[in-house]
Design a protein around this motif. Structure first.
Motif, PDB file in Angstrom:
ATOM      1  N   VAL A   6       5.542   3.192  -6.287  1.00  0.00           N
ATOM      2  CA  VAL A   6       4.304   2.725  -5.663  1.00  0.00           C
ATOM      3  C   VAL A   6       3.151   3.650  -6.024  1.00  0.00           C
ATOM      4  N   MET A   7       3.364   4.959  -5.950  1.00  0.00           N
ATOM      5  CA  MET A   7       2.306   5.917  -6.262  1.00  0.00           C
ATOM      6  C   MET A   7       1.917   5.852  -7.741  1.00  0.00           C
ATOM      7  N   ALA A   8       2.891   5.683  -8.630  1.00  0.00           N
ATOM      8  CA  ALA A   8       2.588   5.577 -10.058  1.00  0.00           C
ATOM      9  C   ALA A   8       1.774   4.314 -10.334  1.00  0.00           C
ATOM     10  N   GLY A   9       2.119   3.223  -9.685  1.00  0.00           N
ATOM     11  CA  GLY A   9       1.350   1.992  -9.845  1.00  0.00           C
ATOM     12  C   GLY A   9      -0.061   2.121  -9.311  1.00  0.00           C
ATOM     13  N   TRP A  10      -0.203   2.750  -8.146  1.00  0.00           N
ATOM     14  CA  TRP A  10      -1.525   2.937  -7.545  1.00  0.00           C
ATOM     15  C   TRP A  10      -2.393   3.832  -8.434  1.00  0.00           C
ATOM     16  N   ALA A  29     -13.138   8.976  -6.214  1.00  0.00           N
ATOM     17  CA  ALA A  29     -12.131   8.011  -5.748  1.00  0.00           C
ATOM     18  C   ALA A  29     -10.944   7.946  -6.700  1.00  0.00           C
ATOM     19  N   ALA A  30     -11.188   8.057  -7.989  1.00  0.00           N
ATOM     20  CA  ALA A  30     -10.104   8.024  -8.968  1.00  0.00           C
ATOM     21  C   ALA A  30      -9.348   9.349  -9.002  1.00  0.00           C
ATOM     22  N   ARG A  31     -10.044  10.458  -8.768  1.00  0.00           N
ATOM     23  CA  ARG A  31      -9.376  11.766  -8.768  1.00  0.00           C
ATOM     24  C   ARG A  31      -8.489  11.947  -7.552  1.00  0.00           C
ATOM     25  N   ARG A  32      -8.850  11.379  -6.428  1.00  0.00           N
ATOM     26  CA  ARG A  32      -8.070  11.567  -5.195  1.00  0.00           C
ATOM     27  C   ARG A  32      -6.704  10.935  -5.275  1.00  0.00           C
ATOM     28  N   VAL A  33      -6.541   9.881  -6.057  1.00  0.00           N
ATOM     29  CA  VAL A  33      -5.239   9.226  -6.162  1.00  0.00           C
ATOM     30  C   VAL A  33      -4.302  10.162  -6.889  1.00  0.00           C
TER      31      VAL A  33
END
Length: 64
Positions: A24-28, A60-64
């Motif tokens: 899930v985390m890799a997909g997100w 927002a992209a760095r926080r993931v």
């Protein structure tokens, strides 16, 4: 199929849960960072060291 020890079943559930969470985390992360990298004009080779991405990606992209 043989009956498994209850402690073995609980460990198996934990391992499967962590595997699912990792997927899930890799997909997100892929769904968030890859479009942001395209908008910034970056390729995957530029993401080899994530420190280099800090100034070029939105927060927002760095926080993931």
């Amino acid at each position: 199929m043989t009956n498994l020890n209850p402690s073995a079943v609980s460990i198996l559930h934990a391992v499967l849960g962590m595997g699912l969470l990792s997927l899930v985390m890799a997909g997100w992360m892929g769904a968030t960072r890859l479009p942001a990298m395209r908008r910034a004009g970056l390729c995957l080779q530029d993401a080899a060291h994530t420190v280099d991405l800090h100034a070029r990606l939105p927060s927002a992209a760095r926080r993931v």
